[in-house]
Design an enzyme around this catalytic site. Structure first.
Site, PDB file in Angstrom:
ATOM      1  N   HIS A  76     -23.855  20.845 -47.084  1.00 46.22           N
ATOM      2  CA  HIS A  76     -23.114  22.024 -47.075  1.00 46.22           C
ATOM      3  C   HIS A  76     -23.094  22.796 -48.181  1.00 46.22           C
ATOM      4  O   HIS A  76     -22.546  24.118 -48.152  1.00 46.22           O
ATOM      5  CB  HIS A  76     -21.852  21.927 -46.670  1.00 46.22           C
ATOM      6  CG  HIS A  76     -21.721  21.457 -44.800  1.00 46.22           C
ATOM      7  ND1 HIS A  76     -21.647  22.581 -43.994  1.00 46.22           N
ATOM      8  CD2 HIS A  76     -21.808  20.428 -44.263  1.00 46.22           C
ATOM      9  CE1 HIS A  76     -21.598  21.844 -42.651  1.00 46.22           C
ATOM     10  NE2 HIS A  76     -21.847  20.573 -43.030  1.00 46.22           N
TER      11      HIS A  76
ATOM     12  N   LYS B 108     -11.634  34.606 -46.198  1.00 43.32           N
ATOM     13  CA  LYS B 108     -12.343  33.424 -46.278  1.00 43.32           C
ATOM     14  C   LYS B 108     -11.508  32.594 -47.565  1.00 43.32           C
ATOM     15  O   LYS B 108     -10.471  33.082 -48.147  1.00 43.32           O
ATOM     16  CB  LYS B 108     -13.796  33.663 -46.869  1.00 43.32           C
ATOM     17  CG  LYS B 108     -13.912  34.534 -48.036  1.00 43.32           C
ATOM     18  CD  LYS B 108     -15.312  34.770 -48.391  1.00 43.32           C
ATOM     19  CE  LYS B 108     -16.301  35.651 -47.313  1.00 43.32           C
ATOM     20  NZ  LYS B 108     -17.080  34.889 -46.787  1.00 43.32           N
ATOM     21  N   ARG B 109     -11.874  31.328 -47.651  1.00 45.72           N
ATOM     22  CA  ARG B 109     -11.196  30.546 -48.933  1.00 45.72           C
ATOM     23  C   ARG B 109     -11.510  31.219 -50.224  1.00 45.72           C
ATOM     24  O   ARG B 109     -12.621  31.845 -50.231  1.00 45.72           O
ATOM     25  CB  ARG B 109     -11.991  29.204 -48.923  1.00 45.72           C
ATOM     26  CG  ARG B 109     -11.400  28.178 -47.873  1.00 45.72           C
ATOM     27  CD  ARG B 109      -9.856  28.067 -47.921  1.00 45.72           C
ATOM     28  NE  ARG B 109      -9.408  27.289 -48.977  1.00 45.72           N
ATOM     29  CZ  ARG B 109      -9.058  25.973 -49.164  1.00 45.72           C
ATOM     30  NH1 ARG B 109      -9.178  25.241 -47.882  1.00 45.72           N
ATOM     31  NH2 ARG B 109      -8.704  25.252 -50.024  1.00 45.72           N
TER      32      ARG B 109
ATOM     33  N   LYS C 284     -17.325  33.229 -54.256  1.00 48.93           N
ATOM     34  CA  LYS C 284     -17.155  34.081 -52.999  1.00 48.93           C
ATOM     35  C   LYS C 284     -16.923  35.697 -53.536  1.00 48.93           C
ATOM     36  O   LYS C 284     -16.885  36.352 -52.705  1.00 48.93           O
ATOM     37  CB  LYS C 284     -16.196  33.688 -51.877  1.00 48.93           C
ATOM     38  CG  LYS C 284     -16.625  32.325 -51.269  1.00 48.93           C
ATOM     39  CD  LYS C 284     -15.584  31.898 -50.520  1.00 48.93           C
ATOM     40  CE  LYS C 284     -15.807  30.441 -49.518  1.00 48.93           C
ATOM     41  NZ  LYS C 284     -16.710  30.687 -48.293  1.00 48.93           N
TER      42      LYS C 284
ATOM     43  N   THR D  34     -19.820  31.567 -42.124  1.00 54.21           N
ATOM     44  CA  THR D  34     -19.940  31.643 -40.716  1.00 54.21           C
ATOM     45  C   THR D  34     -19.078  32.678 -40.204  1.00 54.21           C
ATOM     46  O   THR D  34     -19.130  33.508 -39.295  1.00 54.21           O
ATOM     47  CB  THR D  34     -19.237  30.400 -40.021  1.00 54.21           C
ATOM     48  OG1 THR D  34     -18.063  29.947 -40.365  1.00 54.21           O
ATOM     49  CG2 THR D  34     -20.528  29.246 -40.121  1.00 54.21           C
TER      50      THR D  34
ATOM     51  N   LYS E  74     -18.945  35.564 -37.404  1.00 54.54           N
ATOM     52  CA  LYS E  74     -17.827  36.094 -36.389  1.00 54.54           C
ATOM     53  C   LYS E  74     -17.698  37.503 -36.425  1.00 54.54           C
ATOM     54  O   LYS E  74     -17.343  38.411 -35.345  1.00 54.54           O
ATOM     55  CB  LYS E  74     -16.682  35.404 -36.862  1.00 54.54           C
ATOM     56  CG  LYS E  74     -16.730  34.030 -36.578  1.00 54.54           C
ATOM     57  CD  LYS E  74     -15.419  33.404 -37.384  1.00 54.54           C
ATOM     58  CE  LYS E  74     -15.618  31.918 -37.847  1.00 54.54           C
ATOM     59  NZ  LYS E  74     -14.639  31.436 -38.888  1.00 54.54           N
TER      60      LYS E  74
HETATM   61  C1  LIG Z   1     -14.821  31.167 -40.025  1.00 50.17           C
HETATM   62  C2  LIG Z   1     -13.498  30.633 -40.753  1.00 50.17           C
HETATM   63  C3  LIG Z   1     -13.851  30.080 -42.207  1.00 50.17           C
HETATM   64  C4  LIG Z   1     -15.311  30.401 -42.965  1.00 50.17           C
HETATM   65  O1  LIG Z   1     -15.365  31.651 -43.548  1.00 50.17           O
HETATM   66  P1  LIG Z   1     -16.707  32.130 -44.303  1.00 50.17           P
HETATM   67  O2  LIG Z   1     -16.353  33.552 -44.505  1.00 50.17           O
HETATM   68  O3  LIG Z   1     -17.709  31.853 -43.745  1.00 50.17           O
HETATM   69  O4  LIG Z   1     -16.419  31.226 -45.600  1.00 50.17           O
HETATM   70  C5  LIG Z   1     -12.798  29.751 -43.166  1.00 50.17           C
HETATM   71  N1  LIG Z   1     -11.784  29.687 -42.447  1.00 50.17           N
HETATM   72  C6  LIG Z   1     -11.422  30.178 -41.008  1.00 50.17           C
HETATM   73  C7  LIG Z   1      -9.952  29.908 -40.651  1.00 50.17           C
HETATM   74  C8  LIG Z   1     -12.387  30.509 -40.347  1.00 50.17           C
HETATM   75  O5  LIG Z   1     -12.117  30.967 -39.085  1.00 50.17           O
END
Ligand SMILES: *Cc1c(COP(=O)(O)O)cnc(C)c1O
Length: 842
Positions: A373, A566-567, A572, A674, A678
């Site tokens: 990952h 995101k985190r 990032k 991911t 979304k």
């Molecule tokens: C989809 C999702 C992530 C992943 O987000 P990235 O932008 O791909 O890092 C992290 N936390 C939650 C709660 C999510 O729904």
């Protein structure tokens, strides 16, 4: 041995009256649970309403769940076991209602009880058993496997405390515990009868068996019980309910007996607590290892209990020939976290089943598969040999033997290349010796995959290059996805209804069909475009209400909603986003308002509690927000908010309301992402770097519907040798002004110096994230965004195109690829057995 031949006479299948799924029956059943089971009545706290409804819905899954399980356990059925330390599933109730097709009836049943279903759904706590992308991926995979009717069992840990709850105090992140099980979990079923023993500590005894063969046994161990709790995973309208099996740690009774008899009652109880620690809390680190002993215990606990369970199921269903084990079982390891499973399966085959090494290795290396990952070096797990020796002595012996045999292979292929042997050894030599878990995973697996095309390529060319040269056939790519059930149909009912009105509703279980929206993209479809905008506007109103209540900031739904959730991590680059916000703020202050577009910038995400830099970034975002939102000159042109406690249920509100999706990682660092998918599905346009799955998103939607900026991965690596961030600042007046404003303490007047380390890191020649190198390109791309936004029709087209081109990013596609190329499972035949509870196969 089939289940029929051993079915005792008193154990005949019995028929159940099918449970009604009309509003009246659901309401009746609900009232029964509320009053007779929970002992509560009208006017009780709302969480009991939720609980009673959850039981009501779970009842309606039960027959199909049992049936699916029994079908999957038929002898000869090949099964996949998805092993993951994280499953970030979020809420279940609304998702099951959607999958079962009983949302409308349930809505009515609740209305009859003077309750709004939406409010009841809000009562469910998120199951936050994961950190971020990796854990959410596992949850989306489970959803798609059930929808595709694939015999896949999820194995994870039942953490008592999930991801911490984040709140903000004076701009700083604070952490509170998340005791999500406090009010019980109506979805889980405890299955004490399938408890497993997991060993720790002790030592190895070598002996010769009756045939004179050298054998080993692991003795003198402290054993811990692993108790499985099953959660249902419903497929979309297909009568399939798969299983997510989560292990809870508990003390064995034997464990305490001596102490107990000696009168050390409290010590005995303490030992019980110690045992239960293993599944007590999720480690809140994302993309970084933390090296704690308890973490290794968790990893082995999951791997051992899950493999033993898989073997128990397989042995009981007619198969005793271990050489057939690999034909019927495959284990997918989600990152290196569960990869001690390689050594554990070897141990069981060698020590418990008496299989010879060569045979045991053939079995193991044919049923293990590993997903990587991340390329970040700080995330690559390695454990001190000394820790292994103390905690898992027998496993260390086995790893040494695996390594010795592996290094012989390496030296045969590259005679005399000792440097390569040192690089490839599973044991890292040095003052402290380590076990490299990724190497163990690669050596022990028949498949190694990355999670987006670029990431898989970088693995082959870089991190795993030696292994790729040795075993090119093991390496493959599986681009991530997300489930369209949760992320469109459930989260965005307005858009779902609009789409289905035009292209039918089969796209929900076959997202490729969403491409048919392209027919509606041209300007002629005025009514459709207007409707598309109206849906987005309503979603933005919903998000604005959330932002108001959570952040006390007013977002105008007419403005551009610019979102990065995101985190929080340096790679990032939330910092780059902040630099742009400060740049916009200065434009307002300087009256430089040509082509101005009103924006609401939303940022959210958790920082690992021990990650100082990430926590400083949160503080900076909050301080900038405070200044911008309260400066009368800004006058509504720019709003900034940090949304606390970002989690799955928050994303369900955020993604459908977003216009601009920020995916701005340093190229080569985000394995896939991911969140980007979304947003795309929900009609957001992406501003992003050439990184991870962004590349595939841009390929799918077209460059004209994507705002690309920044250095590419190779350029980043080249620049690294001679990076001079100050030169970018000297050359770019706007960047200069932004850095000056930050440096002079404009955003931290009462706390001087608190952002120095952030500024120093950005201005350092060794900044791995190269934030300032991408500033100009980013700001230019943001100008292009503003221009596109001003042309409402054009933006609408871009938005529709993003949704229309998102078909590839369904986890249904991802799972089909895993299955075709790695798992090779067959879907069981469809046979409807409504109302019949067949005898348990187990
Ligand atoms: C989809 C999702 C992530 C992943 O987000 P990235 O932008 O791909 O890092 C992290 N936390 C939650 C709660 C999510 O729904």
């Amino acid at each position: 041995m089939t289940s029929k031949s051993c079915t005792p006479y008193y154990y005949r299948p019995f028929t159940l009256d099918p449970l009604g799924c009309d509003a009246v029956t659901i309401g009746h059943n609900f009232r029964h649970y509320l009053s007779y089971h929970l002992g509560r009545f009208q006017g009780c706290a709302q969480n009991y309403i939720y609980e009673a409804l959850a039981y009501t819905v779970r009842d309606r899954l039960m027959v199909d769940w049992r049936h699916t399980w029994n079908t999957q356990l038929q002898p000869g059925t090949r099964r996949a076991h998805y092993m993951s330390l994280e499953f970030l599933i979020g809420r279940s109730l609304g998702n099951h209602l959607l999958n079962m097709g009983i949302r409308t009836a349930t809505d009515q049943a609740m209305l009859d009880y003077s309750q709004k279903l939406e409010d009841v759904l809000e009562q469910e706590p998120d199951a936050g058993l994961g950190n971020g992308g990796l854990g959410r991926l596992a949850a989306c995979f489970m959803d798609s496997c059930a929808t595709l009717r694939l015999p896949v069992i999820g194995y994870g840990l039942r953490y008592e405390y999930g991801m911490f709850r984040q709140y903000i105090e004076n701009g700083y992140q604070k952490e509170a515990t998340d005791h999500w099980l406090q009010n019980g979990n109506p979805w889980e079923i405890e299955r004490i009868e399938y408890t497993q023993h997991v060993q720790f500590g002790g030592y190895t005894e070598h002996y010769h068996d009756q045939q004179g063969r050298a054998r080993a046994r692991w003795v003198g161990t402290d054993d811990i019980l692993a108790i499985p709790f099953d959660m249902p995973v419903s497929g979309y309208r297909n009568r399939t309910v798969n299983t997510l099996r989560l292990w809870k740690a508990a003390a064995t009774d034997e464990f305490n007996l001596d102490q107990f008899n000696a009168g050390s009652y409290t010590e005995a109880v303490q030992a019980k607590n110690q045992a239960e620690h293993i599944s007590m809390v999720l480690y809140p680190n994302d993309s970084s290892e933390n090296g704690k002993e308890l973490r290794l215990r968790q990893q082995y606990f999951l791997a051992s209990a899950s493999i033993k369970d898989a073997m128990r199921i397989w042995v009981r269903h007619g198969e005793f020939e271990y050489h057939h084990f690999a034909a019927e079982n495959v284990f997918q390891m989600n990152d290196t976290h569960p990869t001690i499973a390689v050594a554990e399966l070897m141990r069981i085959l060698l020590d418990d089943k008496g299989v010879e090494w060569e045979d045991a290795w053939a079995i193991t290396s044919q049923c293990m598969a590993y997903t990587n990952h991340t390329l970040l070096p700080e995330a690559l797990e390695k454990w001190p040999v000394s820790l292994f020796e103390r905690l898992l002595p027998r496993l260390l012996e086995i790893i040494y033997e695996i390594n010795a045999r592996f290094l012989r292979t390496v030296s045969m292929k590259w005679p005399g290349d000792t440097d390569r042997q040192r690089r490839m050894s599973i044991i890292e030599e040095g003052p402290v010796r380590y076990v490299r878990m990724a190497w163990l995973a690669i050596v022990g697996s028949f498949s190694v995959n990355g999670v987006a095309a670029l990431h898989s390529q970088l693995l082959r060319d870089g991190l795993f290059h030696d292994f790729y040269q040795l075993w090119p056939e093991k390496f493959n790519n599986k681009t991530n996805g997300v489930t369209p059930r949760r992320w469109i149909a459930y989260a965005n009912p307005g858009m779902t209804a609009l789409i289905s009105e035009h292209i039918g509703d089969e796209w929900i279980a076959d997202l490729g069909q969403i491409e048919r929206l392209k027919q509606l993209v041209s300007f002629d479809n005025k009514a459709f475009h207007a409707h598309w905008r109206a849906v987005k506007l309503a979603n933005k109103q919903r998000l604005a209400a959330l932002v108001k209540s959570e952040c006390h900031v007013e977002f105008d739904p007419a403005a551009l909603f610019d979102v990065q959730v995101k985190r929080i991590h340096e790679y990032k680059r939330q910092l780059l986003n902040v630099l742009h916000v400060v740049y916009l703020y200065l434009r307002i202050k300087h009256g430089n308002l040509d082509n101005w577009v009103n924006r609401c910038v939303l940022i959210g995400g958790k920082a690992a509690p021990g990650y100082y830099m990430a926590k400083s970034i949160i503080k900076l975002i909050n301080n900038v927000a405070d200044v911008v939102n309260n400066d009368p000159d800004v006058n509504g042109r720019l709003k900034v908010a940090f949304i606390p406690n970002y989690r799955v249920s928050a994303m369900e509100v955020i993604a459908p309301a977003t216009d601009l999706s920020e995916q701005i990682s340093t190229a080569g660092k985000e394995a896939s992402g991911t969140g980007n998918m979304k947003f795309m599905m929900n009609g957001a346009v992406t501003i992003g770097t050439y990184d991870g799955a962004n590349i595939e998103i841009m390929d799918a939607v077209g460059t004209e519907n994507f705002f690309l900026f920044g250095l590419h991965a190779e350029q980043v690596e080249t620049l690294r040798h001679d990076y001079r961030p100050w030169e970018y600042i000297e050359r770019d007046q706007a960047l200069h002004d932004v850095i000056d404003l930050l440096r002079c303490g404009h955003f931290n007047q009462s706390e001087p110096g608190i952002f120095d380390s952030i500024l120093d890191s950005m201005l350092s020649a060794s900044d791995p994230w190269m934030t300032v190198a991408d500033f100009r390109s980013y700001v230019d791309a943001q100008h292009a965004v503003a221009l596109a936004w001003q042309d409402t029709e054009k933006w609408t087209q871009m938005s529709i195109m993003n949704t229309a081109c998102s078909g590839f990013f369904s986890t249904d596609r991802t799972m089909q690829e895993y299955n075709r190329e790695i798992w090779k499972l067959v879907q069981p035949p469809v046979e409807m057995t409504p109302g019949v509870l067949s005898p348990d196969v187990e």
